[in-house]
Design an enzyme around this catalytic site. Structure first.
Site, mmCIF file in Angstrom:
data_model
loop_
_atom_site.group_PDB
_atom_site.id
_atom_site.type_symbol
_atom_site.label_atom_id
_atom_site.label_comp_id
_atom_site.label_asym_id
_atom_site.label_seq_id
_atom_site.Cartn_x
_atom_site.Cartn_y
_atom_site.Cartn_z
ATOM 1 N N CYS A 52 16.695 20.668 -8.859
ATOM 2 C CA CYS A 52 17.199 20.596 -10.250
ATOM 3 C C CYS A 52 16.174 21.045 -11.275
ATOM 4 O O CYS A 52 16.403 20.937 -12.488
ATOM 5 C CB CYS A 52 17.639 19.152 -10.552
ATOM 6 S SG CYS A 52 16.273 17.987 -10.672
ATOM 7 N N HIS A 87 5.827 -0.444 -2.628
ATOM 8 C CA HIS A 87 5.387 0.309 -3.798
ATOM 9 C C HIS A 87 5.473 1.815 -3.592
ATOM 10 O O HIS A 87 4.914 2.583 -4.374
ATOM 11 C CB HIS A 87 3.955 -0.095 -4.186
ATOM 12 C CG HIS A 87 3.875 -1.512 -4.669
ATOM 13 N ND1 HIS A 87 2.703 -2.224 -4.714
ATOM 14 C CD2 HIS A 87 4.836 -2.370 -5.097
ATOM 15 C CE1 HIS A 87 2.932 -3.436 -5.174
ATOM 16 N NE2 HIS A 87 4.221 -3.566 -5.404
ATOM 17 N N ASN A 131 0.829 -1.207 0.000
ATOM 18 C CA ASN A 131 0.000 0.000 0.000
ATOM 19 C C ASN A 131 0.865 1.260 0.000
ATOM 20 O O ASN A 131 1.970 1.267 0.558
ATOM 21 C CB ASN A 131 -0.916 0.012 1.232
ATOM 22 C CG ASN A 131 -1.832 -1.194 1.262
ATOM 23 O OD1 ASN A 131 -2.081 -1.817 0.228
ATOM 24 N ND2 ASN A 131 -2.301 -1.571 2.440
HETATM 25 P P1 OAD Z 1 -6.332 -5.938 -4.483
HETATM 26 O O1 OAD Z 1 -7.395 -4.932 -4.703
HETATM 27 O O2 OAD Z 1 -5.776 -6.719 -5.655
HETATM 28 O O3 OAD Z 1 -6.827 -7.036 -3.437
HETATM 29 C C1 OAD Z 1 -7.416 -6.633 -2.236
HETATM 30 C C2 OAD Z 1 -7.646 -7.905 -1.427
HETATM 31 O O4 OAD Z 1 -8.135 -7.515 -0.151
HETATM 32 C C3 OAD Z 1 -8.661 -8.840 -2.048
HETATM 33 O O5 OAD Z 1 -8.173 -10.167 -1.976
HETATM 34 C C4 OAD Z 1 -9.910 -8.669 -1.158
HETATM 35 O O6 OAD Z 1 -10.640 -9.885 -1.031
HETATM 36 C C5 OAD Z 1 -9.274 -8.306 0.157
HETATM 37 N N1 OAD Z 1 -10.097 -7.472 1.045
HETATM 38 C C6 OAD Z 1 -10.918 -6.457 0.710
HETATM 39 N N2 OAD Z 1 -11.448 -5.900 1.824
HETATM 40 C C7 OAD Z 1 -10.913 -6.576 2.890
HETATM 41 C C8 OAD Z 1 -11.049 -6.483 4.297
HETATM 42 N N3 OAD Z 1 -11.840 -5.569 4.862
HETATM 43 N N4 OAD Z 1 -10.347 -7.346 5.079
HETATM 44 C C9 OAD Z 1 -9.546 -8.292 4.533
HETATM 45 N N5 OAD Z 1 -9.362 -8.437 3.191
HETATM 46 C C10 OAD Z 1 -10.042 -7.581 2.397
HETATM 47 O O7 OAD Z 1 -5.138 -5.172 -3.753
HETATM 48 P P2 OAD Z 1 -3.658 -5.689 -3.590
HETATM 49 O O8 OAD Z 1 -3.597 -7.166 -3.406
HETATM 50 O O9 OAD Z 1 -3.015 -4.855 -2.564
HETATM 51 O O10 OAD Z 1 0.328 -2.352 -7.348
HETATM 52 O O11 OAD Z 1 -3.006 -5.301 -5.023
HETATM 53 C C11 OAD Z 1 -1.613 -5.522 -5.175
HETATM 54 C C12 OAD Z 1 -1.087 -4.479 -6.121
HETATM 55 O O12 OAD Z 1 -1.854 -4.473 -7.344
HETATM 56 C C13 OAD Z 1 -1.178 -3.060 -5.609
HETATM 57 O O13 OAD Z 1 -0.151 -2.733 -4.718
HETATM 58 C C14 OAD Z 1 -1.036 -2.280 -6.913
HETATM 59 C C15 OAD Z 1 -1.909 -3.111 -7.827
HETATM 60 O O14 OAD Z 1 -1.394 -3.136 -9.139
HETATM 61 C C16 OAD Z 1 0.921 -1.145 -7.700
HETATM 62 O O15 OAD Z 1 0.308 -0.101 -7.606
HETATM 63 C C17 OAD Z 1 2.331 -1.266 -8.194
#
Ligand code: OAD
Length: 244
Positions: free
Chosen positions: A150, A119, A102
């Site tokens: 710069c 990230h 995050n």
């Molecule tokens: P995602 O949006 O891909 O996944 C969020 C996850 O959190 C899902 O598996 C949901 O089921 C879960 N979830 C949602 N609400 C929740 C809650 N209240 N309690 C527990 N779990 C919950 O987000 P990320 O996995 O963080 O990369 O995505 C990874 C990366 O993809 C991000 O960092 C970003 C994106 O591309 C970059 O920006 C480089």
């Protein structure tokens, strides 16, 4: 929430714990996740048009408008119980490392100190030419923000699609995943590399894998414990059980 006594026993005896978090841990702080955002955060925008170096070079004003909106959203957000529980884990375990995908800074707002922001952080900028970073920048007027050192254009200090992660952070994350007894994966869809491979790395070294998520993910089948539920409730229950 009923927690498996065998998990509590493992955690009570654990000396080194690593936790990886994703957007799901900030959902209860009002920040839409990436996958939810088909209706929320990203529904209005095509990520490839915004969160990439090419998008920034072709339309820096649009990218800055999107980030300014996201920065405002994050300024208004506050940590939730899951963030505070993980800040508490730093004092609970002799060796604890928090790795987050995050960019919202909510773990640091909750008091976490040993943290790897894989990230980057949306509340920080860096200049395009030299990488000078700043926590504050001049955003007034119609001109794009420029580096006071710069004069090159400033961009959010986050990893964009197609960019590689900072090597120092990545190797620290690999080390923390290889050298832990328990690896938590909290609120991440386990889809985006290289973060998604950290749990498998931990498992190969014999770590106990604990996943906290609303729904199953590709990691669930190899997790030792899948605590299905909202991160706030699950992490608070764990924090209370370990404190008692
Ligand atoms: P995602 O949006 O891909 O996944 C969020 C996850 O959190 C899902 O598996 C949901 O089921 C879960 N979830 C949602 N609400 C929740 C809650 N209240 N309690 C527990 N779990 C919950 O987000 P990320 O996995 O963080 O990369 O995505 C990874 C990366 O993809 C991000 O960092 C970003 C994106 O591309 C970059 O920006 C480089």
């Amino acid at each position: 929430m009923n927690l498996d006594p065998s998990l509590l026993k493992i955690l009570t005896e654990a000396q080194s714990v690593t936790a990886l978090t994703g957007a799901g841990i900030s959902a209860e702080s009002g920040i839409p996740t990436f996958r939810d955002a088909q209706t929320g955060l990203w529904a209005k925008y095509n990520p490839e048009e915004l969160a990439t170096p090419g998008a920034f070079l072709s339309n820096p004003t649009l990218v800055w408008q999107w980030y300014s909106w996201r920065q405002q959203l994050i300024r208004e957000a506050t940590p939730n119980p899951a963030h505070y529980a993980l800040a508490d884990f730093e004092d609970l375990f002799p060796h604890f490392m928090l790795i987050t995908q995050n960019v919202d800074g909510l773990h640091r707002k909750a008091g976490s100190r040993t943290i790897i922001e894989l990230h980057g952080y949306i509340g920080r900028v860096r200049c395009w030419d030299k990488g000078h970073t700043f926590d504050y920048w001049h955003t007034g007027g119609v001109r794009l923000p420029e580096c006071p050192v710069c004069s090159s254009i400033l961009r959010p200090d986050v990893v964009w699609f197609g960019e590689s992660l900072p090597m120092a952070d990545l190797s620290a994350a690999f080390e923390a995943s290889k050298n832990c007894e328990v690896f938590f994966s909290i609120g991440t869809s386990s889809l985006v590399q290289p973060a998604a491979s950290l749990a498998s790395l931990a498992r190969e070294r014999g770590a106990c894998i604990v996943e906290v998520n609303l729904d199953p993910t590709p990691l669930t089948s190899i997790s030792d414990y899948f605590l299905q539920g909202a991160a706030g409730a699950v992490m608070s229950a764990l924090q209370a059980a370990l404190a008692s």
